[in-house]
Scaffold this active site. Structure first.
Site: not given
Length: 153
Positions: A53, A55, A83, A86
């Site tokens: 991801h 992040e 999410c 993260c």
């Protein structure tokens, strides 16, 4: 506020890079002392890795740049609400504050579905600010999924 818009627009540039390679268009930048030290976009599909991801990649890059896993003097600008994975990484890396563009009503873990950063007693508290460039952040996601549906027809 003007600097917040500037940094979120940089995160949006990263999200556009993700969209170009058919990744969900999420972008993130990490800022320290008003300078961007890390930029990233989603690469889950490209890398065949569910942890790629924006992040997480940005945190990894910033940690490498600073030669420390502690990012306590840093702020993250991210186009979509993180999410749970993260959000946990934000806590673990000691990010000072996260600026969120669009909210994620399905998997958002910083206020939409639940708030991992505020509703639990962890060893670190991450400040949150919502709605920076909200319309632009929402639009890139809506356009991406609309185009993806059309491609599948």
């Amino acid at each position: 506020m003007e600097k917040d818009i500037l940094f979120m627009k940089e995160a949006l540039k990263q999200a556009k890079k993700a969209a170009e390679i058919l990744e969900v268009p999420v972008g993130a930048v990490i800022v320290k002392d008003n300078k961007i030290i890390a930029r990233a976009y989603n690469q889950k599909e490209k890398k065949y890795d569910s942890t790629k991801h924006a992040e997480i990649i940005a945190i990894q890059k910033a940690s490498k740049q600073l030669k420390s896993w502690r990012l306590s003097d840093c702020e993250m600008y991210v186009t979509l609400e993180p999410c749970s994975m993260c959000a946990g990484a934000l806590i673990q890396s000691r990010i000072k504050k996260v600026y969120i563009g669009a909210m994620d009503e399905k998997t958002g873990s910083c206020g939409s579905v639940f708030n991992l950063l505020k509703d639990y007693k962890f060893n670190h508290d991450v400040d949150i600010e919502y709605g920076i460039c909200k319309e632009e952040c929402e639009k890139i996601l809506k356009d991406f999924f609309k185009n993806l549906r059309q491609m599948k027809k």
